[in-house]
Motif scaffolding. Structure first.
Motif, PDB file in Angstrom:
ATOM      1  N   HIS A 121       0.827  -1.212   0.000  1.00 46.37           N
ATOM      2  CA  HIS A 121       0.000   0.000   0.000  1.00 46.37           C
ATOM      3  C   HIS A 121       0.859   1.258   0.000  1.00 46.37           C
ATOM      4  CE1 HIS A 121      -3.522  -2.353   0.260  1.00 46.37           C
ATOM      5  NE2 HIS A 121      -3.583  -2.490   1.569  1.00 46.37           N
ATOM      6  N   LEU A 122       1.960   1.226   0.742  1.00 47.72           N
ATOM      7  CA  LEU A 122       2.862   2.378   0.772  1.00 47.72           C
ATOM      8  C   LEU A 122       3.428   2.656  -0.613  1.00 47.72           C
ATOM      9  CD1 LEU A 122       4.780   1.691   4.095  1.00 47.72           C
ATOM     10  CD2 LEU A 122       3.160   3.530   3.683  1.00 47.72           C
ATOM     11  N   LYS A 123       3.804   1.602  -1.322  1.00 43.90           N
ATOM     12  CA  LYS A 123       4.341   1.776  -2.671  1.00 43.90           C
ATOM     13  C   LYS A 123       3.269   2.311  -3.619  1.00 43.90           C
ATOM     14  CE  LYS A 123       7.977  -1.670  -2.358  1.00 43.90           C
ATOM     15  NZ  LYS A 123       8.477  -2.968  -2.822  1.00 43.90           N
ATOM     16  N   ALA A 124       2.037   1.829  -3.469  1.00 36.11           N
ATOM     17  CA  ALA A 124       0.943   2.272  -4.344  1.00 36.11           C
ATOM     18  C   ALA A 124       0.597   3.742  -4.116  1.00 36.11           C
ATOM     19  CB  ALA A 124      -0.293   1.411  -4.123  1.00 36.11           C
ATOM     20  N   THR A 125       0.764   4.220  -2.886  1.00 35.27           N
ATOM     21  CA  THR A 125       0.436   5.606  -2.560  1.00 35.27           C
ATOM     22  C   THR A 125       1.630   6.532  -2.664  1.00 35.27           C
ATOM     23  OG1 THR A 125       0.748   5.121  -0.215  1.00 35.27           O
ATOM     24  CG2 THR A 125      -1.500   5.023  -1.064  1.00 35.27           C
ATOM     25  N   HIS A 126       2.774   6.008  -3.105  1.00 39.80           N
ATOM     26  CA  HIS A 126       4.014   6.780  -3.275  1.00 39.80           C
ATOM     27  C   HIS A 126       4.494   7.396  -1.960  1.00 39.80           C
ATOM     28  CE1 HIS A 126       4.183   6.269  -7.567  1.00 39.80           C
ATOM     29  NE2 HIS A 126       2.905   6.599  -7.648  1.00 39.80           N
ATOM     30  N   ILE A 127       4.332   6.673  -0.872  1.00 35.67           N
ATOM     31  CA  ILE A 127       4.916   7.059   0.412  1.00 35.67           C
ATOM     32  C   ILE A 127       6.201   6.253   0.540  1.00 35.67           C
ATOM     33  CG2 ILE A 127       4.635   7.034   2.912  1.00 35.67           C
ATOM     34  CD1 ILE A 127       1.600   7.234   2.453  1.00 35.67           C
ATOM     35  N   THR A 128       7.307   6.916   0.874  1.00 40.80           N
ATOM     36  CA  THR A 128       8.594   6.224   0.909  1.00 40.80           C
ATOM     37  C   THR A 128       8.590   5.146   1.983  1.00 40.80           C
ATOM     38  OG1 THR A 128       9.511   7.885   2.386  1.00 40.80           O
ATOM     39  CG2 THR A 128       9.897   8.194   0.037  1.00 40.80           C
ATOM     40  N   VAL A 129       9.015   3.974   1.598  1.00 43.18           N
ATOM     41  CA  VAL A 129       9.001   2.823   2.499  1.00 43.18           C
ATOM     42  C   VAL A 129      10.052   2.984   3.603  1.00 43.18           C
ATOM     43  CG1 VAL A 129       9.281   0.308   2.596  1.00 43.18           C
ATOM     44  CG2 VAL A 129       8.149   1.352   0.656  1.00 43.18           C
ATOM     45  N   ASP A 130      11.129   3.708   3.313  1.00 44.70           N
ATOM     46  CA  ASP A 130      12.208   3.861   4.282  1.00 44.70           C
ATOM     47  C   ASP A 130      11.861   4.830   5.419  1.00 44.70           C
ATOM     48  OD1 ASP A 130      13.701   2.164   2.704  1.00 44.70           O
ATOM     49  OD2 ASP A 130      14.612   3.811   1.572  1.00 44.70           O
ATOM     50  N   HIS A 131      11.036   5.848   5.144  1.00 43.42           N
ATOM     51  CA  HIS A 131      10.797   6.901   6.135  1.00 43.42           C
ATOM     52  C   HIS A 131       9.333   7.011   6.566  1.00 43.42           C
ATOM     53  CE1 HIS A 131      14.471   7.989   3.924  1.00 43.42           C
ATOM     54  NE2 HIS A 131      14.889   8.382   5.106  1.00 43.42           N
ATOM     55  N   TRP A 132       8.531   6.006   6.310  1.00 44.45           N
ATOM     56  CA  TRP A 132       7.116   6.128   6.602  1.00 44.45           C
ATOM     57  C   TRP A 132       6.821   6.156   8.095  1.00 44.45           C
ATOM     58  CZ3 TRP A 132       3.956   2.651   9.124  1.00 44.45           C
ATOM     59  CH2 TRP A 132       4.482   1.383   9.365  1.00 44.45           C
ATOM     60  N   GLU A 133       7.653   5.501   8.902  1.00 47.73           N
ATOM     61  CA  GLU A 133       7.393   5.469  10.339  1.00 47.73           C
ATOM     62  C   GLU A 133       7.569   6.849  10.965  1.00 47.73           C
ATOM     63  OE1 GLU A 133      10.035   2.326  11.489  1.00 47.73           O
ATOM     64  OE2 GLU A 133       8.419   0.862  11.449  1.00 47.73           O
ATOM     65  N   THR A 134       8.586   7.589  10.537  1.00 51.77           N
ATOM     66  CA  THR A 134       8.763   8.947  11.063  1.00 51.77           C
ATOM     67  C   THR A 134       7.639   9.855  10.582  1.00 51.77           C
ATOM     68  OG1 THR A 134      10.242   9.472   9.232  1.00 51.77           O
ATOM     69  CG2 THR A 134      11.263   8.772  11.284  1.00 51.77           C
ATOM     70  N   LEU A 135       7.166   9.646   9.368  1.00 53.81           N
ATOM     71  CA  LEU A 135       6.038  10.421   8.861  1.00 53.81           C
ATOM     72  C   LEU A 135       4.768  10.096   9.636  1.00 53.81           C
ATOM     73  CD1 LEU A 135       5.031  12.369   6.617  1.00 53.81           C
ATOM     74  CD2 LEU A 135       4.579  10.350   5.235  1.00 53.81           C
ATOM     75  N   ALA A 136       4.579   8.828   9.992  1.00 47.96           N
ATOM     76  CA  ALA A 136       3.360   8.401  10.695  1.00 47.96           C
ATOM     77  C   ALA A 136       3.296   8.927  12.123  1.00 47.96           C
ATOM     78  CB  ALA A 136       3.264   6.881  10.702  1.00 47.96           C
ATOM     79  N   LYS A 137       4.427   9.282  12.699  1.00 46.25           N
ATOM     80  CA  LYS A 137       4.420   9.804  14.074  1.00 46.25           C
ATOM     81  C   LYS A 137       3.743  11.166  14.157  1.00 46.25           C
ATOM     82  CE  LYS A 137       8.177   7.041  15.742  1.00 46.25           C
ATOM     83  NZ  LYS A 137       9.510   6.960  16.296  1.00 46.25           N
ATOM     84  N   ASP A 138       3.765  11.933  13.094  1.00 43.51           N
ATOM     85  CA  ASP A 138       3.038  13.202  13.044  1.00 43.51           C
ATOM     86  C   ASP A 138       1.694  12.935  12.364  1.00 43.51           C
ATOM     87  OD1 ASP A 138       2.115  15.771  12.908  1.00 43.51           O
ATOM     88  OD2 ASP A 138       3.677  16.494  11.556  1.00 43.51           O
ATOM     89  N   ARG A 139       0.624  12.965  13.147  1.00 39.79           N
ATOM     90  CA  ARG A 139      -0.686  12.538  12.663  1.00 39.79           C
ATOM     91  C   ARG A 139      -1.174  13.360  11.477  1.00 39.79           C
ATOM     92  NH1 ARG A 139      -6.247  13.275  13.735  1.00 39.79           N
ATOM     93  NH2 ARG A 139      -7.377  11.306  13.656  1.00 39.79           N
ATOM     94  N   GLN A 140      -1.012  14.684  11.522  1.00 43.65           N
ATOM     95  CA  GLN A 140      -1.512  15.533  10.429  1.00 43.65           C
ATOM     96  C   GLN A 140      -0.764  15.264   9.117  1.00 43.65           C
ATOM     97  OE1 GLN A 140      -1.240  19.506  11.981  1.00 43.65           O
ATOM     98  NE2 GLN A 140      -3.383  19.488  12.637  1.00 43.65           N
TER      99      GLN A 140
END
Length: 134
Positions: free
Chosen positions: A57-76
């Motif tokens: 799903h991350l690849k399909a939405t073009h969210i980087t697989v390497d840094h998605w966890e740091t992005l997910a920590k900020d809810r907005q």
């Protein structure tokens, strides 16, 4: 992938972001990051784990697989990234539908040979299509 699947993808990514923001002692987070201590995998195609589906799903939405966890920590920021990704998936679905529609209704790709009806000008991919039209 349909619009329902795009919505499901967004829902699963939202839940995954929620898991990332949980305390480490919570059971869902422990299960998400846990691994089996023993056991072996079966031969052949393996059943997908939830992590594998999230990665897809991350690849399909073009969210980087390497840094998605740091992005997910900020809810907005996470919600904005998911919303952008869902829009991208829906646009891709729309383009595929339009492409398939054009092929079905006599507007083939530019690379395909086109035969036109002399009476109405409709394009066909094959001689038999033109013959059955006339």
């Amino acid at each position: 992938m349909s619009s329902i699947e795009a919505t499901l993808t967004a829902s699963q990514l939202r839940w995954t972001g929620h898991i990332i923001r949980m305390k480490d002692s919570r059971l869902p987070k422990a299960v998400f990051y846990g691994e089996l201590a023993k056991g072996k995998r079966l031969r052949g195609g393996q059943r997908l784990r939830y992590k594998d589906v999230v990665k897809r799903h991350l690849k399909a939405t073009h969210i980087t697989v390497d840094h998605w966890e740091t992005l997910a920590k900020d809810r907005q920021q996470w919600r904005q990234a998911i919303h952008k990704g869902k829009s991208h998936i829906e646009e891709k679905i729309s383009q595929k539908y339009q492409h398939d529609h054009n092929i079905r209704h006599g507007f083939p790709d530019a690379s395909a040979p086109i035969i036109f009806c002399v009476n109405c000008g409709r394009g066909f991919k094959s001689q038999i299509g033109l013959f059955s039209h006339q």
